[in-house]
Design a protein around this motif. Structure first.
Motif, PDB file in Angstrom:
ATOM      1  N   ALA A 469       0.907  -1.219   0.143  1.00 14.99           N
ATOM      2  CA  ALA A 469      -0.197   0.067   0.151  1.00 14.99           C
ATOM      3  C   ALA A 469       0.948   1.044   0.037  1.00 14.99           C
ATOM      4  N   THR A 474      -3.119   7.443   0.343  1.00 19.78           N
ATOM      5  CA  THR A 474      -4.200   7.338   1.220  1.00 19.78           C
ATOM      6  C   THR A 474      -4.364   8.418   2.371  1.00 19.78           C
ATOM      7  N   ALA A 482      -7.052   4.432  -1.864  1.00 14.25           N
ATOM      8  CA  ALA A 482      -7.266   3.090  -2.016  1.00 14.25           C
ATOM      9  C   ALA A 482      -7.698   2.357  -3.297  1.00 14.25           C
ATOM     10  N   ASP A 505      -7.003  -8.604   2.094  1.00 11.52           N
ATOM     11  CA  ASP A 505      -6.593  -7.109   2.399  1.00 11.52           C
ATOM     12  C   ASP A 505      -6.309  -7.093   3.635  1.00 11.52           C
ATOM     13  N   LEU A 507      -6.635  -4.373   6.380  1.00 14.08           N
ATOM     14  CA  LEU A 507      -7.178  -2.717   6.679  1.00 14.08           C
ATOM     15  C   LEU A 507      -6.604  -2.286   8.054  1.00 14.08           C
ATOM     16  N   ILE A 524     -10.966   3.924   2.722  1.00 14.22           N
ATOM     17  CA  ILE A 524      -9.997   2.983   2.063  1.00 14.22           C
ATOM     18  C   ILE A 524     -10.834   1.799   1.935  1.00 14.22           C
ATOM     19  N   LEU A 528     -10.844   0.407  -1.821  1.00 16.91           N
ATOM     20  CA  LEU A 528     -10.330  -0.855  -2.273  1.00 16.91           C
ATOM     21  C   LEU A 528     -11.256  -1.831  -2.859  1.00 16.91           C
ATOM     22  N   THR A 558      -4.492   2.525   6.064  1.00 17.78           N
ATOM     23  CA  THR A 558      -3.687   1.877   5.159  1.00 17.78           C
ATOM     24  C   THR A 558      -4.196   0.534   4.953  1.00 17.78           C
ATOM     25  N   PRO A 559      -4.675   0.389   3.558  1.00 19.70           N
ATOM     26  CA  PRO A 559      -5.140  -0.819   2.854  1.00 19.70           C
ATOM     27  C   PRO A 559      -4.200  -1.780   2.218  1.00 19.70           C
TER      28      PRO A 559
END
Length: 734
Positions: A469, A474, A482, A505, A507, A524, A528, A558-559
């Motif tokens: 990521a 983001t 995302a 993922d 997350l 995010i 995503l 933060t994805p």
């Protein structure tokens, strides 16, 4: 540890009495944010998890997807023949708080946990990918955390014989008080070996196999569901587990035999909330209860209480459901590998019941314990987009600042410590856009050598893996950033000629009780989910880590996405110049620099760049171009823009002569684009006709020099100078 008053009232109403001390801590941990996803589950329905390739989706220890089979000519063929289908497992987890308190053990046990999630599906682990996020590299504490985390991952992964082949490393001030360690694992199995975490039949025995239970990791799930305190490194040390990779390796081999001999009815890794979490979730998923005698659990320390036995997160342990007639053979296999083995109880009708010293300490409805946590209804505030305020910058200064940034610099110092070739499957190594694993055998044979005797059915599939990521993206725009993360990972696969198969993922967010933090997290998730849907990539599982907040403030949303794709064969174009072809840029600029490393280094702000509306078509065409014989090199354009992509492609034998119209073109980070070196530029243009623009950048050269002409300014760097610019991490850490 304490159960919130509102939760206690629900528990009392359900049980008709006050919970016992052991029940109280079980509910506290299993109803924690870390286990129950109380703030995130209402958002996760945005993800599409379905597809013909999906065998097991979200909710188990790991997801399972079908792997295509190819013939000798590279054509996909029907895999539902008498030999059966080949599956891969995908899983990802976070070990963020533990890695701040104890970077070595926190990261190492993160690897161990995700590997056991793979084992519990009946799969053999074949690859790891780690995505790591730290505070500013100029800070001594960030470098201390980086060194400890990398050493922990390397020592554990290397010792258990699972190659670390992909991942990412990012530096951002927002992680100063709370680093992120996200680890993904890919496993391999045949369809007849598939095991799930759903109990099958009342009367079957529950067997605990692996290391003895100690007092380490007590309350780890609740610890992971709170903001990090200023004294976390000392006060929270007991909540961090201690790993033993050599026992994990024995557990891997024992699990292989147990599954090979069809001795396992269901399985669950002992992770968050320990034995209490694993056993209650296993029986609840099957609609059963359990009768467990905690005195039967093999223990490392004397006089352990019921609470400690249930909640300890001691590592390298698995809970198996086993038919009574198979117990002698299961015990024999455990003894063969010098692993502890305890028959702790059985699957039952009714409640989840645990006894200690002849007294009942837990007697609760299993589904209520495992799934009864109420969801949170939280306020959110959408972040605002920044205005355009671009700095005046000279070409040389900007190029060297961006290419030499720790986030865009070479990560060779990190991945050289990992064994990325054990198992003999790694066809494309770390340092490229995506790793590629050669899936030669149609099952879980543990090495290419074992499957080269001619007895195994060939699959002919290359499995590409990308993970990561970009916190700059983001932070600037959670939703669009995302979307860009998903597109970037898919572009990495396409650059190696692969078509996306599925993704998982991780997350990561801050304290969701803060509306602006929850607004970024919501962004995010939606971003995503939307891009993965546009790309027809099912998100088949994942992990949520909230309360990544400290005295330094919340982390950026933060994805992390770990995506896999497939292709016929194992060959892929390199990301380095060959020195013999024309250079083309495939894809369209988004026309903005928001979230770019250029702005992070030079100052200023901008909106996030627009992403292509036909991203799936672009990547399909790019994958086709990557597989052409005339294609000599392919490298995606993303973090750091063309400046970093071109610098990464330079070698001592091959460079490039490139002309661009503006600094924006050089530093734009719009994903979904790639540099292609080809001897047939017209064929590339035909493949992208009506799909995406193809721009001539210049030509590759054989002198190992990068010559850049941008809006009338020219800079030139030989391979040694480029290598010096990109060596920021190694210079500081060696």
């Amino acid at each position: 540890m304490s159960l919130p008053d509102a939760d206690r009232e629900l528990v009392v109403a359900e049980l008709g009495r006050d919970p016992t001390p052991a029940e109280t801590v079980l509910f506290e941990n299993l109803w924690s944010e870390h286990c129950a996803y109380r703030s995130s589950r209402p958002l996760l329905s945005a993800f599409s998890s379905e597809g013909d390739q999906v065998v097991v989706g979200p909710g188990d220890d790991a997801a399972v997807v079908r792997l295509p089979t190819y013939d000798a000519d590279g054509n996909e063929v029907d895999s539902t023949d008498s030999a059966g289908e080949t599956y891969v497992t995908l899983g990802i987890e976070s070990h963020n708080h533990p890695s701040y308190v104890d970077p070595y053990d926190g990261a190492a046990t993160g690897v161990g946990g995700i590997v056991r999630d793979t084992l519990s599906m009946g799969a053999y682990p074949i690859a790891l990918a780690d995505s790591l996020y730290f505070g500013g590299f100029d800070r001594e504490h960030s470098r201390y955390l980086l060194e400890g985390v990398v050493e922990g991952i390397a020592d554990y992964g290397n010792a258990i014989g699972v190659p670390t082949v992909a991942g990412s490393v990012e530096f951002h001030d927002g992680y100063e008080g709370n680093p992120l360690v996200n680890v993904a694992c890919v496993g391999l199995l045949d369809e007849e070996r598939l095991v799930t975490a759903e109990a099958q039949s009342a009367g079957n025995k529950l067997v605990l196999v692996g290391n003895a239970t100690g007092r380490d990791g007590l309350g780890g799930a609740s610890f992971a569901s709170e903001d990090l305190a200023e004294d976390a490194e000392t006060e929270d040390r007991p909540a961090v587990q201690v790993g033993d990779p050599y026992s994990e390796k024995l557990l891997i081999e024992a699990n292989e035999e147990l599954v090979d001999e069809s001795l396992v009815e269901s399985a669950r890794d002992l992770g968050a909330a320990g034995l209490g979490g694993a056993s209650s979730e296993l029986v609840a998923k099957g609609g059963f209860g359990a009768d467990i005698d905690l005195d039967r659990v093999h223990q490392r320390e004397p006089n352990m209480s019921a609470l400690e036995i249930l909640l300890a997160e001691s590592q390298e342990r698995m809970c198996y459901e086993v038919r009574a007639e198979n117990l002698p053979r299961v015990t024999e296999i455990a003894e063969k590998y010098d692993l502890g083995c305890s028959v702790i109880g059985e699957v039952a009708e009714g409640n989840y019941v645990c006894t200690k010293d002849g007294e009942t300490v837990v007697d609760v409805p299993p589904e209520f314990l495992a799934e009864g946590a109420p969801m949170n209804d939280l306020d959110s505030v959408e972040p605002e987009q920044p205005d355009r305020d671009l700095p005046d910058a000279e070409l040389e200064e900007a190029f060297e600042a961006v290419v030499g940034s720790p986030s865009t610099a070479s990560k060779r110092w990190v991945y050289r410590q990992y064994d990325h070739e054990v198992g003999l499957r790694t066809a494309v190594r770390p340092g490229d856009d995506a790793a590629v694993m050669a899936i030669r055998e149609a099952g879980a044979a543990r090495s290419a050598a074992e499957s080269s005797n001619g007895d195994s059915r060939e699959t002919g599939a290359g499995l590409a893996i990308s993970s990561g990521a970009n916190p700059n993206w983001t932070t600037c725009a959670p939703y669009d950033g995302a979307r860009a993360v998903a597109l970037e990972n898919a572009t990495n696969l396409a650059a190696k000629g692969a078509t996306p198969l599925a993704a998982v993922d991780c997350l990561n967010g801050g304290n969701p009780e803060k509306p602006e933090v929850y607004g970024g997290f919501r962004g995010i998730v939606d971003g995503l989910a939307d891009m993965c849907r546009d790309l027809s990539v099912p998100v088949v599982g994942g992990n949520v880590s909230l309360y990544n907040d400290s005295v330094s403030g919340p982390i950026p949303p933060t994805p992390t996405l770990a995506a896999v794709g497939t292709k016929a064969g194992y060959d892929a174009p390199p990301a380095a110049f060959a020195g013999e072809g024309e250079l083309l840029l495939v894809g369209e600029s988004g026309g903005a620099l928001g979230g770019s490393e250029f702005l992070a280094r030079m100052g200023g702000s901008d909106a996030f760049p627009a992403l292509p509306e036909n991203a799936s078509e672009v990547l399909t065409a790019l994958a086709e171009v990557a597989d052409r014989e005339e294609t000599l090199a392919v490298h995606d354009v993303s973090h750091g823009g063309l400046a970093v992509s071109l610098a990464e492609m330079v070698t001592a034998e091959a460079g490039a002569d490139v002309t661009l119209g503006s600094l924006l073109t050089l530093f734009d980070e719009t994903p979904g684009r790639a540099v292609v070196e080809t001897t047939d530029a017209e064929a590339v243009r035909e493949a992208l006709d009506g799909v995406a623009p193809v721009t001539t950048l210049g030509a590759a050269t054989t002198d190992g020099t990068l010559s850049l002409s941008v809006a009338g300014e020219t800079v030139e760097y030989d391979a040694a100078a480029v290598s010096e610019l990109r060596g920021a991490l190694a210079r500081e850490l060696d």
